[in-house]
Design an enzyme around this catalytic site. Structure first.
Site, short mmCIF file in Angstrom:
data_model
loop_
_atom_site.label_atom_id
_atom_site.label_comp_id
_atom_site.label_asym_id
_atom_site.label_seq_id
_atom_site.Cartn_x
_atom_site.Cartn_y
_atom_site.Cartn_z
N ARG A 108 45.38 37.24 27.49
CA ARG A 108 44.40 36.77 28.51
C ARG A 108 43.93 35.49 28.46
O ARG A 108 43.88 34.94 27.40
CB ARG A 108 43.44 37.73 28.50
CG ARG A 108 42.25 36.86 29.39
CD ARG A 108 40.84 37.52 29.68
NE ARG A 108 40.92 38.91 30.65
CZ ARG A 108 40.21 39.37 31.29
NH1 ARG A 108 38.82 38.83 31.19
NH2 ARG A 108 40.64 40.35 31.97
N HIS A 135 46.39 39.13 37.82
CA HIS A 135 45.88 39.90 37.09
C HIS A 135 46.34 41.48 37.22
O HIS A 135 45.66 42.50 37.92
CB HIS A 135 44.26 39.90 37.22
CG HIS A 135 43.35 40.71 36.41
ND1 HIS A 135 43.85 41.12 34.98
CD2 HIS A 135 42.17 41.20 36.38
CE1 HIS A 135 42.82 41.72 34.43
NE2 HIS A 135 41.80 41.68 35.30
N GLN A 138 44.79 45.04 36.29
CA GLN A 138 43.69 45.31 37.17
C GLN A 138 44.27 46.15 38.39
O GLN A 138 43.68 47.17 38.80
CB GLN A 138 42.98 44.07 37.57
CG GLN A 138 41.91 44.38 38.49
CD GLN A 138 40.85 45.22 37.70
OE1 GLN A 138 40.10 44.72 36.79
NE2 GLN A 138 40.13 46.24 38.71
N ASP A 231 35.84 39.89 44.77
CA ASP A 231 35.87 39.39 43.60
C ASP A 231 34.78 38.33 43.51
O ASP A 231 34.37 37.76 44.45
CB ASP A 231 37.19 38.81 43.15
CG ASP A 231 37.51 38.52 41.66
OD1 ASP A 231 36.61 38.68 40.85
OD2 ASP A 231 38.37 37.97 41.23
N CYS A 271 36.63 44.13 40.93
CA CYS A 271 37.40 44.34 39.50
C CYS A 271 36.24 44.21 38.55
O CYS A 271 36.55 44.75 37.43
CB CYS A 271 38.50 43.21 39.43
SG CYS A 271 37.72 41.39 39.64
N ARG A 316 40.71 51.36 34.04
CA ARG A 316 41.66 49.94 33.40
C ARG A 316 42.26 50.67 32.22
O ARG A 316 43.32 50.22 31.71
CB ARG A 316 40.62 48.93 33.14
CG ARG A 316 40.05 48.39 34.21
CD ARG A 316 40.87 47.52 35.13
NE ARG A 316 41.81 46.73 34.25
CZ ARG A 316 41.42 45.67 33.65
NH1 ARG A 316 40.42 45.23 33.85
NH2 ARG A 316 42.60 44.91 33.23
N1 NVA Z 1 39.06 36.27 39.46
C1 NVA Z 1 38.24 36.96 38.01
C2 NVA Z 1 38.63 38.06 37.80
C3 NVA Z 1 37.90 38.60 36.64
C4 NVA Z 1 38.39 40.00 36.00
C5 NVA Z 1 38.29 35.85 37.15
O1 NVA Z 1 39.46 35.13 36.83
O2 NVA Z 1 37.37 35.14 36.56
N1 CP Z 2 38.16 43.21 35.48
C1 CP Z 2 38.38 42.75 34.28
O1 CP Z 2 39.18 42.10 33.92
O2 CP Z 2 37.07 42.61 33.52
P1 CP Z 2 36.87 41.79 32.15
O3 CP Z 2 37.03 40.60 32.44
O4 CP Z 2 35.75 42.48 31.62
O5 CP Z 2 38.22 42.28 31.22
#
Ligand code: NVA
Ligand code: CP
Length: 330
Positions: A108, A135, A138, A231, A271, A316
């Site tokens: 990540r 992502h 997700q 989101d 998400c 998830r």
């Molecule tokens: N678009 C958000 C998704 C978090 C799961 C981010 O990248 O922060």
């Molecule tokens: N939705 C999601 O990816 O959550 P986290 O950022 O907590 O992993």
């Protein structure tokens, strides 16, 4: 079964056929039923899994950890500052080292290129736990959740509302195209997705009978939809954008007026994490600065009967387990 995904990476949904995605969703449902019956098949016994995190995470980290342990694997968390990745050692060299010790790697972080480089040089399956571009794990959880509540995916009318160019919008658009949905991005023009990505989604849609619509009209985009998804207005690493985003996205907040424009049985998905009240440091700071106590979704919608966000969060774990089992399991 009939699908062999052993040794494959899971970097983006564009790399998988509709049948393969369907298979992963069905496998997730199967592993979920087994776990609910107290059965964890231990298909990853003896495997070591690296979990690299450049950005924070609740769901993704916990999902990979619990899923790995359920299946008998050992997960090792490698957070920001724990390893040299890109700082004193190139991503390619790091990939070669980790690939000699671990059987699978989750990443990540920021650049999508990093996860591609890990996949190119590690020689073991690499799973994308979120990059600035995509992502994909997700989306599997989102689609499993929709299937559980609606019974099907093909033809689902799905609106993503908000920052139409973020990692979730991008991944959902490709995923929805693969699964034959009627998919709409409802966003201000300034936050429309990249043209090239829309063209790719439309190309996929030709083969699956999906439709892809990009609109700045809430009325047109939301009318009669089965799913409304939103989101955060500024993704991780974009916090400096909040002021501009609030101005742009306030008309796209998911509230009860918007819900009323959709099908009466509409599902609300997010998400997470979500800014739906002032019970977070950031939420309170935004309230103090801009007088806004809810951002992308109101508390009323978040807590309503339409909201399936916690089913989605649980899923998830089952979907991430399916990805690891399918690509690395016995
Ligand atoms: N678009 C958000 C998704 C978090 C799961 C981010 O990248 O922060
Ligand atoms: N939705 C999601 O990816 O959550 P986290 O950022 O907590 O992993």
């Amino acid at each position: 079964m009939g699908f062999n995904l052993k040794g494959r990476n899971f970097l983006a949904l564009k790399d998988f056929t509709p049948k393969e995605i369907e298979y992963l969703i069905d496998l997730s449902a199967e592993l979920k039923s087994l776990k609910n019956a107290g059965i964890t098949p231990k298909t990853l016994e003896g495997k070591n899994i690296a979990l690299i995190f450049e950005k924070p995470s609740t769901r993704t980290r916990c999902a990979f950890t619990v899923a790995a342990v359920d299946e008998g694997a050992h997960p090792e968390y490698l957070g920001r500052g724990d390893i040299q990745l890109g700082k004193k050692e190139s991503v390619a060299d790091t990939a070669k080292v980790l690939g000699r010790m671990f059987d699978g790697i989750q990443f990540r972080g920021f650049k999508h290129e990093t996860v591609e480089t890990l996949a190119k040089y590690s020689g073991v399956p690499v799973w994308n736990g979120l990059t600035d571009k995509y992502h994909p794990t997700q989306v599997l959880a989102d689609f499993l959740t929709i299937k559980e509540h609606k019974g099907y995916l093909k033809g689902i009318k799905f609106a993503f509302v908000g920052d139409g160019r973020n990692n979730m919008a991008n991944s959902l658009m490709i995923g929805a195209a693969k699964m034959g949905m009627d998919f709409r991005i409802v966003a201000p023009k300034e936050l429309f997705p990249e043209k090239e990505l829309v063209a790719n989604a439309k190309k996929i849609a030709e083969e699956t009978n999906a439709t892809i619509t990009i609109t700045d009209s809430v009325d047109d985009g939301i009318k009669g939809v089965d799913v409304i998804y939103t989101d955060v207005w500024a993704s991780m690493g974009e916090e400096a954008e909040f002021e501009r985003r609030i101005k742009l996205l306030k008309p796209y907040q998911v509230n009860m007026d918007m819900i009323k424009k959709a099908d009466e049985e509409v599902l609300f998905l997010h998400c997470l994490p979500a800014f739906h009240d002032r019970n977070t440091e950031v939420g309170e700071e935004i309230y103090q600065k801009y007088g806004l106590s809810e951002m992308e979704v109101t508390d009323e919608v978040f807590l309503s009967k339409h909201s399936v966000v916690f089913d989605e969060a649980e899923n998830r774990m089952h979907t991430i387990k399916a990805v690891m089992v399918a690509t690395l399991g016995k």
